[in-house]
Design a protein around this motif. Structure first.
Motif, PDB file in Angstrom:
ATOM      1  N   ALA A   1       0.877  -1.184   0.000  1.00 49.57           N
ATOM      2  CA  ALA A   1       0.000   0.000   0.000  1.00 49.57           C
ATOM      3  C   ALA A   1       0.909   1.228   0.000  1.00 49.57           C
ATOM      4  CB  ALA A   1      -0.923  -0.001   1.210  1.00 49.57           C
ATOM      5  N   VAL A   2       1.123   1.799  -1.164  1.00 44.91           N
ATOM      6  CA  VAL A   2       2.053   2.915  -1.282  1.00 44.91           C
ATOM      7  C   VAL A   2       1.375   4.262  -1.028  1.00 44.91           C
ATOM      8  CG1 VAL A   2       3.619   1.689  -2.807  1.00 44.91           C
ATOM      9  CG2 VAL A   2       1.703   2.963  -3.781  1.00 44.91           C
TER      10      VAL A   2
ATOM     11  N   ARG B   1      -3.260   5.692   2.606  1.00 42.57           N
ATOM     12  CA  ARG B   1      -4.452   5.060   3.167  1.00 42.57           C
ATOM     13  C   ARG B   1      -4.409   3.560   2.866  1.00 42.57           C
ATOM     14  NH1 ARG B   1      -7.511   4.439  -1.453  1.00 42.57           N
ATOM     15  NH2 ARG B   1      -7.260   6.045  -3.038  1.00 42.57           N
ATOM     16  N   ASP B   2      -5.246   2.804   3.555  1.00 46.77           N
ATOM     17  CA  ASP B   2      -5.324   1.364   3.297  1.00 46.77           C
ATOM     18  C   ASP B   2      -5.739   1.145   1.846  1.00 46.77           C
ATOM     19  OD1 ASP B   2      -4.858   1.307   5.994  1.00 46.77           O
ATOM     20  OD2 ASP B   2      -6.757   0.345   6.529  1.00 46.77           O
ATOM     21  N   GLN B   3      -5.226   0.068   1.257  1.00 48.54           N
ATOM     22  CA  GLN B   3      -5.589  -0.276  -0.118  1.00 48.54           C
ATOM     23  C   GLN B   3      -6.043  -1.722  -0.192  1.00 48.54           C
ATOM     24  OE1 GLN B   3      -1.811   1.537  -2.002  1.00 48.54           O
ATOM     25  NE2 GLN B   3      -3.359   1.519  -3.626  1.00 48.54           N
ATOM     26  N   THR B   4      -7.065  -1.953  -1.000  1.00 50.76           N
ATOM     27  CA  THR B   4      -7.545  -3.310  -1.253  1.00 50.76           C
ATOM     28  C   THR B   4      -7.173  -3.704  -2.674  1.00 50.76           C
ATOM     29  OG1 THR B   4      -9.367  -3.060   0.305  1.00 50.76           O
ATOM     30  CG2 THR B   4      -9.585  -4.799  -1.342  1.00 50.76           C
TER      31      THR B   4
ATOM     32  N   VAL C   1      -4.354  -4.039   2.500  1.00 47.59           N
ATOM     33  CA  VAL C   1      -3.041  -3.732   3.057  1.00 47.59           C
ATOM     34  C   VAL C   1      -3.109  -2.376   3.764  1.00 47.59           C
ATOM     35  CG1 VAL C   1      -0.585  -3.444   2.528  1.00 47.59           C
ATOM     36  CG2 VAL C   1      -1.993  -4.981   1.125  1.00 47.59           C
ATOM     37  N   PRO C   2      -2.684  -2.323   5.036  1.00 44.01           N
ATOM     38  CA  PRO C   2      -2.667  -1.038   5.758  1.00 44.01           C
ATOM     39  C   PRO C   2      -1.709  -0.043   5.083  1.00 44.01           C
ATOM     40  CG  PRO C   2      -2.439  -2.874   7.293  1.00 44.01           C
ATOM     41  CD  PRO C   2      -2.298  -3.440   5.911  1.00 44.01           C
ATOM     42  N   ALA C   3      -2.024   1.228   5.182  1.00 46.70           N
ATOM     43  CA  ALA C   3      -1.223   2.293   4.561  1.00 46.70           C
ATOM     44  C   ALA C   3       0.261   2.144   4.902  1.00 46.70           C
ATOM     45  CB  ALA C   3      -1.738   3.656   5.015  1.00 46.70           C
ATOM     46  N   GLY C   4       1.090   2.215   3.861  1.00 54.88           N
ATOM     47  CA  GLY C   4       2.533   2.170   4.048  1.00 54.88           C
ATOM     48  C   GLY C   4       3.103   0.802   4.371  1.00 54.88           C
ATOM     49  N   GLU C   5       2.303  -0.247   4.311  1.00 52.27           N
ATOM     50  CA  GLU C   5       2.788  -1.589   4.663  1.00 52.27           C
ATOM     51  C   GLU C   5       2.709  -2.546   3.479  1.00 52.27           C
ATOM     52  OE1 GLU C   5       1.245  -3.214   8.274  1.00 52.27           O
ATOM     53  OE2 GLU C   5       1.175  -1.252   9.266  1.00 52.27           O
ATOM     54  N   ARG C   6       3.236  -3.744   3.703  1.00 54.71           N
ATOM     55  CA  ARG C   6       3.177  -4.825   2.710  1.00 54.71           C
ATOM     56  C   ARG C   6       2.412  -5.993   3.324  1.00 54.71           C
ATOM     57  NH1 ARG C   6       6.792  -3.576  -1.128  1.00 54.71           N
ATOM     58  NH2 ARG C   6       7.133  -5.529  -2.208  1.00 54.71           N
ATOM     59  N   ALA C   7       1.777  -6.776   2.469  1.00 58.55           N
ATOM     60  CA  ALA C   7       1.070  -7.971   2.946  1.00 58.55           C
ATOM     61  C   ALA C   7       1.290  -9.108   1.956  1.00 58.55           C
ATOM     62  CB  ALA C   7      -0.423  -7.682   3.096  1.00 58.55           C
TER      63      ALA C   7
END
Length: 150
Positions: A91-92, A95-98, A122-128
């Motif tokens: 999520a670059v 905000r959270d991205q789906t 994916v929460p904002a700024g994180e990887r999943a």
């Protein structure tokens, strides 16, 4: 004179092409000869995976280039009773991205035999991590194709 030279230059390739299709290429009665089997032909593969009956492969899947750039496929392997593709999504944005991730599973000859889809938020700024798996009696190897990310 120049016009005649151009006409001859244009007609020459056509005449050569027609000459290549001479009577020497015909069999009895002017019928075209059938191709003979090559001595270098290879046997068909001993193992094959075929698309199970009733599996419908979508002609269109969600695909947005900006989202696709944030998804990476890092794995493609056989599982117990099937096959799976896996990877990460980032999520670059602030905000959270789906992400809706679609994967096609193909033979070496690019025949799609199965497909799967997963949704990961994916929460904002994180990887999943994500995984798409299919139940499929597999013989031989398959390829995983990241078909679309929406």
């Amino acid at each position: 004179m120049r016009g005649r030279a151009r006409l001859l230059a244009a007609a020459l390739p056509l005449a050569l092409a027609l000459a290549a299709c001479s009577a020497d290429d015909a069999g009895e009665g002017g019928e075209p000869r059938r191709a003979e089997a090559s001595a270098h032909a290879t046997d068909p593969p001993a193992e094959r995976t075929t698309k199970p009956r009733g599996v419908r492969i979508p002609a269109e899947v969600p695909n947005r280039p900006a989202k696709r750039a944030a998804v990476e496929m890092t794995g493609c392997a056989a599982t117990d009773g099937g096959w799976a593709a896996s990877g990460t999504a980032a999520a670059v944005k602030a905000r959270d991205q789906t992400f809706v991730i679609s994967v096609f599973f193909t033979t070496d000859q690019a025949t799609v035999v199965a497909w799967g889809r997963t949704r990961v938020t994916v929460p904002a700024g994180e990887r999943a991590d994500w995984q798409v798996g299919v139940d499929l009696p597999v013989q031989g190897e398959l390829r995983c194709v990241l078909r679309g990310v929406g």
